[in-house]
Design an enzyme around this catalytic site. Structure first.
Site, PDB file in Angstrom:
ATOM      1  CD  GLU A  75      -4.449  -1.770   7.266  1.00 43.73           C
ATOM      2  OE1 GLU A  75      -4.953  -2.922   7.315  1.00 43.73           O
ATOM      3  OE2 GLU A  75      -3.477  -1.493   6.549  1.00 43.73           O
ATOM      4  CG  HIS A 113      -3.208   2.455  -3.182  1.00 46.91           C
ATOM      5  ND1 HIS A 113      -3.691   1.252  -3.602  1.00 46.91           N
ATOM      6  CD2 HIS A 113      -2.308   2.169  -2.207  1.00 46.91           C
ATOM      7  CE1 HIS A 113      -3.101   0.269  -2.929  1.00 46.91           C
ATOM      8  NE2 HIS A 113      -2.260   0.796  -2.072  1.00 46.91           N
TER       9      HIS A 113
HETATM   10  C1  LIG Z   1      -5.010  -2.729   3.744  1.00 41.94           C
HETATM   11  C2  LIG Z   1      -3.651  -2.356   3.282  1.00 41.94           C
HETATM   12  N1  LIG Z   1      -2.714  -2.023   4.179  1.00 41.94           N
HETATM   13  C3  LIG Z   1      -1.484  -1.671   3.788  1.00 41.94           C
HETATM   14  C4  LIG Z   1      -1.157  -1.630   2.459  1.00 41.94           C
HETATM   15  C5  LIG Z   1       0.239  -1.199   2.007  1.00 41.94           C
HETATM   16  N2  LIG Z   1       0.978  -2.356   1.514  1.00 41.94           N
HETATM   17  C6  LIG Z   1       1.037  -2.668   0.222  1.00 41.94           C
HETATM   18  S1  LIG Z   1       1.861  -4.093  -0.068  1.00 41.94           S
HETATM   19  C7  LIG Z   1       2.188  -4.296   1.577  1.00 41.94           C
HETATM   20  C8  LIG Z   1       2.945  -5.485   2.040  1.00 41.94           C
HETATM   21  C9  LIG Z   1       2.256  -6.752   1.670  1.00 41.94           C
HETATM   22  O1  LIG Z   1       3.025  -7.850   2.032  1.00 41.94           O
HETATM   23  P1  LIG Z   1       2.630  -9.282   1.518  1.00 41.94           P
HETATM   24  O2  LIG Z   1       1.180  -9.515   1.743  1.00 41.94           O
HETATM   25  O3  LIG Z   1       3.552 -10.251   2.101  1.00 41.94           O
HETATM   26  O4  LIG Z   1       2.819  -9.202  -0.060  1.00 41.94           O
HETATM   27  P2  LIG Z   1       4.167  -9.023  -0.869  1.00 41.94           P
HETATM   28  O5  LIG Z   1       4.325  -7.553  -1.103  1.00 41.94           O
HETATM   29  O6  LIG Z   1       5.264  -9.618  -0.086  1.00 41.94           O
HETATM   30  O7  LIG Z   1       3.910  -9.728  -2.153  1.00 41.94           O
HETATM   31  C10 LIG Z   1       1.630  -3.247   2.315  1.00 41.94           C
HETATM   32  C11 LIG Z   1       1.745  -3.114   3.771  1.00 41.94           C
HETATM   33  C12 LIG Z   1      -2.154  -1.957   1.535  1.00 41.94           C
HETATM   34  N3  LIG Z   1      -1.959  -1.889   0.230  1.00 41.94           N
HETATM   35  N4  LIG Z   1      -3.389  -2.329   1.969  1.00 41.94           N
END
Ligand SMILES: Cc1ncc(C[n+]2csc(CCOP(=O)(O)OP(=O)(O)O)c2C)c(N)n1
Ligand SMILES: Cc1ncc(C[n+]2csc(CCOP(=O)(O)OP(=O)(O)O)c2C)c(N)n1
Ligand SMILES: [Mg+2]
Ligand SMILES: [Mg+2]
Lengths: 336, 329, 336, 329
Positions: free
Chosen positions: B58, B127
């Site tokens: 972000e 959230h």
């Molecule tokens: C700062 C932020 N940006 C976006 C999100 C939305 N979001 C939640 S999980 C996710 C993907 C995360 O991917 P990863 O770190 O690989 O974890 P995984 O879900 O694969 O365990 C996103 C974009 C968030 N929660 N926080």
């Protein structure tokens, strides 16, 4: 023109332009330093003295339509990219004829018509802006580059890794220029940095070039390679220019330091010496290669100092900023 | 007119505007498959040349919006949850909101940032925030909070075609509401409040997600013989001070309903404006029905206990209507 | 105990513990998935199914006094680090007996007494917390480590590079565990990532280990090396565990996807197969090495399912959260 | 009592507290040589084991403060300029302000964040913000704004010894003021406003840097026969609602002076509180003297045009005192 020139006329003219641009920055900033210390400027100034070859080398291969983002130490970048000296001085004096109408000041000099998207008071603030400008260029299919000039202090901001990553993923036409002067305010950057910055760029697959940042021709050559790559669709390059800040972090640094110090006078003297100082070095080269005589360079110096004097007069003679303006320009077509 | 869900109205505007203006680019995390549904089909239709499905970062995204706009593009940035406005705050506060001013007005920054905000769904503290007070306070960005599908369409179109950074804050969670949406080009001007329900005895000024409970409260109050005017500012920056003041001058009483936390929230701001401007017309204290100064807990009961609702709005109205009546008794 | 064991009793007990812990996570989450889809939970859940070997291997070498920071996909980490199942379920049902008294929910399960500083709804949110915890450990001269578990999506957040840098500069006792499941929500992480994440860690001089994240013993071995290094003053290590998320990004993913998809069923099936699934794989190994019989494992499964049932009952029977609590606990000793 | 400059008072507290409690750690950019002077000698005295002179990376620094506190340390984080609060906002809003609540109260977070705020010195938009409204709105962090060297000492000591995240916002720019500072242990409790000047006709509630111009205004008003009470909340979170309400109930008039931008600023918040709670005591509109909703321009004349000053405060007071007098005439 000198008699025994080793260089052809085109090259000579180009070199003289580089030299003059560096000299203009130097003399302009020496004057700003004096004015700041005399309390004649509303705000503080961060001088680029000692680093002129970096900004001038970088901008020497750019068009007005190419973009740069700059730093709190941005006067040199502004002038190198073709910004107007008088408009910059008027800005620093807070006048309505200033390039930003007196609204931005030293840390925010910008001339969008010249592709100068602005100096920036936030360390690392220009990084994502440059990535975005490059994205914008790419979307439009334009033959332009965005160049991000930033310091070694800024290079530890995480936003850099984020933007490097995207520039690599999407081959953005952005050139990362890390001006490594070794210092972040009063902190020796090496003490707070692990590894080489270029390795961070290599980790995302970007080509990197490390160059003597006090050699204007070396910087120019590196930039040529990078610009060619970007404009022919080859994506981003990371350049590190090794240089040094001769002046304090900001004028009146001594007051802030209160008797403490973070470097020795010896160290400064090394970088001020004729074999290191980017302007003295290039002057020697010009003379040596027969591109100019010492007298010609002295004459040029006098001319440049004249320009600086004139810019000060212009600033002083200009009307104060319009205090109502801020309400009209915060938004476009909408009063704040 | 056609019935559309809120999120569909948004999706349609994105598709239409990107079709209409080739200079628009859109980017953000997971915009390709559209976790909220609002960017659905955008990637498929306009491709990777104009739509960037980005990594999670972000801090860069908000700055890139500024850069792309400065380079001449018209930018739509999807930030997903309103909370991530805090994550990308640096470039919002320092570049997006200030760069035009700092350069003496040299550039336009046509940027629309989309994010869903608010609580009520046990998404827990990280959230569920309603971050518009910060955006309102930094100065230099517009903030719009459409409550209906029609306003979503009209305000988003105005935002995208405008030349200023604008935060378009979706009532995403409970934004599944359907409503009549005007067909064809439809723009809602910024800075014009809507009277969602006319009334005489009290003004209920409700923002975004809070318009619905306010309307419910107005219906309940009617049964008690109290005629409430529900007014929806629609845009918080610019703010329709005159519109709200006119209603307060008419009714003499004001209740503010705001999903943001109370302290330095939008409700406080409007209360402050009216306590100056409409003081002589006011017959009773200005009441605020807001989220108290804590982050959203997870458990449903704990969340609803601190969430504004029709009952709390009715109670706030009754506290000032009766107080006032007493003063005349 | 099986007859023909290749492993000694101590090893057998240790392996069975690893297996049981993985199984507990699996069965608990399968149940949570069902409950979520039936609409019985107040909020959504992100399941760790398929990644159990990573969290269990990592936490198997940690003490209660060591810290972990976790992610939105944190149930597995919580249970692996010794968090209580019943207290976790009560939390997810929003009850006052929940480990966070119903205030945090799925994305925030934490048990500070066990060193679990919390799951985190902000992608990358645990990174600087772990760096800070390690700084705190170092200042106090304690023999502890802080372990940061994070995803491949989070690895593109700039805060990671910042914190990696500091952990290298100051040799913080922090272990970076990148659980690379290839996915960031509905995005294939590789498509938005340039280069290897381990190269970014190497760029600041950290030792890195890439390991099969579905092999609990391999993960454990990597962690042992890292913990030894950290606890003996050797500083930080970066571990990448290669794994896969078998379930959707969150339960009810289908509703969010609205008919679109980002991966094939074939791909999922590959990772569910006995040679890939971390639990099936380890079960086969246990049997093969004579550490357990198929019957013993089945019995254990029944036990674990019993525990899960009991935890559900506990959650259901518990009193609702205290809605006033939030005002008392936002601050310490001060009402909000 | 000893005369000390504001910045010296702060420096002395840092040295004393770090001496007193070995569990305190301090970190931040350039804290070693102390660009503001407030951390001077701290590194020299307590060394690299307890003092970290960090790289420039505010996003990590704010999160690290949380982690170090969770690990049991007592943390002082120096963020230099208040603007960098926006740069490090993610972990402030999402972790520092929420983690204790989200964990059901399992941890204390004894964190003091120091930053200098405000404009008036031609530092331009990115170094002149007054970001406390955002901190007040996120909920979960304390905010203190000492106006005098004595309060700087007392509030900083309370902050450091306390168990909650607290933003200690220095009036650094114009903070060179000297004043009497109590010697030895000196703590000022949070949530207790100070009456900086007693008066009867109007309450001027001024925050932090604005106390000085408010006192000047009070002296000027005295010459006009108007007795103004100047009240300094000293801490914005927690906020002494009772203290301000008592003053407003006495005087019946309220002028708020706040260096934050007007929209959703602290002045709005207090106005909102009082327009509810003290409505019946109020004899006149509540006035706000604040920075308008724009970022600070560079030029001195443009900056002072939008900056609160004694003249503007006097004018605001006169506007309601005369209005009121008329209503009695
Ligand atoms: C700062 C932020 N940006 C976006 C999100 C939305 N979001 C939640 S999980 C996710 C993907 C995360 O991917 P990863 O770190 O690989 O974890 P995984 O879900 O694969 O365990 C996103 C974009 C968030 N929660 N926080
Ligand atoms: C986000 C942010 N953090 C801190 C500062 C304060 N600051 C101004 S310049 C500077 C050092 C920058 O070092 P570098 O990037 O190397 O640039 P240089 O001054 O050497 O040209 C710092 C820390 C700032 N302006 N912005
Ligand atoms: Mg530097
Ligand atoms: Mg992942």
């Amino acid at each position: 023109m000198s008699q025994l020139s080793n260089v052809d006329e085109a090259k000579r003219a180009e070199w003289m332009e580089l030299y003059e641009r560096m000299l203009l920055i130097r003399r302009a900033e020496e004057r700003l330093g004096k004015e700041a210390q005399a309390g004649n400027l509303p705000g503080g100034v961060h001088l680029y003295i000692g680093q002129e070859a970096s900004g001038v080398g970088v901008c020497s291969v750019l068009e007005d339509t190419d973009f740069i983002t700059s730093t709190h130490r941005g006067h040199g970048h502004f002038l190198a990219k073709g910004g107007d000296l008088k408009a910059m001085f008027a800005e620093l004096w807070g006048k309505r004829t200033g390039i930003c109408k007196g609204m931005g000041g030293s840390m925010h000099v910008a001339d969008v018509s010249k592709g100068i998207l602005g100096a920036n008071g936030i360390v690392g603030g220009g990084i994502a802006i440059a990535a975005g400008a490059a994205m914008g260029i790419k979307v439009a299919g334009e033959k332009k580059v965005a160049v991000c000039l930033f310091g070694d202090g800024a290079a530890n901001q995480g936003v850099l890794m984020e933007s490097l990553n995207m520039s690599a993923v999407w081959s953005f036409p952005v050139i990362w220029v890390l001006e490594n002067n070794g210092l972040s305010e009063f902190t020796i950057t090496r003490k707070v940095t692990a590894g080489e910055f270029t390795d961070r760029a290599r980790a995302v697959g970007l080509p990197t070039i490390t160059v003597d940042g006090n050699d204007v021709l070396a910087v120019q050559a590196a930039m040529k390679e990078a610009v060619d790559r970007a404009k022919s669709g080859g994506g981003s390059t990371f350049i590190e220019t090794l240089t040094y800040r001769i002046r304090g972090h900001l004028e009146a640094e001594d007051a802030f330091l209160g008797g403490y110090s973070y470097r020795t006078q010896d160290e400064i003297d090394v970088w001020k010496a004729p074999d290191k100082d980017p302007i003295l070095r290039f002057a020697a080269r010009l003379i040596q290669e027969g591109a100019a005589t010492a007298e010609e360079l002295e004459e040029l110096d006098a001319q440049v100092i004249g320009q600086v004097d004139e810019a000060v007069r212009y600033a002083l003679d200009s009307e104060d900023a319009d205090p109502e303006l801020v309400f009209d320009i915060t938004f476009s077509g909408q009063r704040a | 007119m056609a019935r559309q869900r809120y999120i569909q109205a948004i999706n349609q505007v994105l598709l239409d505007e990107m079709e209409r203006d080739k200079n628009i680019i859109l980017f953000g995390e997971d915009v390709e498959l559209a976790i909220f549904g609002d960017t659905r089909e955008v990637f498929a239709r306009f491709g990777p040349e104009r739509v960037y499905n980005t990594p999670i970062c972000e801090n860069s995204l908000t700055g890139m919006a500024v850069g792309a706009a400065a380079a001449g593009r018209r930018v739509i940035l999807h930030l997903m949850f309103g909370n991530f406005i805090y994550t990308g705050m640096d470039a919002i506060a320092h570049q997006m909101a200030k760069l035009r001013m700092m350069t003496g007005g040299q550039m336009n920054l046509p940027i629309t940032v989309i994010a869903g905000y608010g609580g009520g769904r046990s998404l827990a503290a990280q959230h569920s925030d309603t971050p518009y007070p910060t955006l309102m306070n930094i100065g230099g960005v517009n903030v719009v909070t459409p409550a209906t599908p029609a306003d979503a369409k009209g305000l988003l179109t105005t935002a995208i075609r405008g030349n200023n950074p604008t935060f378009f804050l979706e009532a995403s969670g409970r934004g599944g509401d359907s409503g009549e949406v005007p067909e064809g080009d439809y723009l809602v001007p910024f800075g014009k409040a809507a009277v969602a329900h006319e009334g005489q005895d009290v003004t209920i000024c409700a923002i975004g997600t809070m318009v619905r409970p306010a309307l419910k409260a107005a219906r309940d109050l009617e049964k008690l013989g109290i005629s409430a005017e529900v007014i929806d500012p629609r845009t918080l920056v610019p703010f329709d001070e005159d519109g709200i003041a006119a209603s307060v001058s008419k009714t003499g009483r004001l209740v503010l309903v705001d999903e943001a936390k109370d302290r330095c929230g939008a409700a406080s701001y409007i209360a402050g404006l009216m306590a100056d401007r409409c003081f002589h017309a006011l017959k009773a204290p200005i009441k605020r029905v807001t989220v108290p100064n804590v982050s959203m807990p997870y458990a449903g009961n704990a969340e609803s206990a601190i969430f504004p609702n029709p009952e709390k709005i009715v109670a706030a109205v009754l506290s000032i209507v009766s107080a006032d009546q007493k003063s005349f008794a």
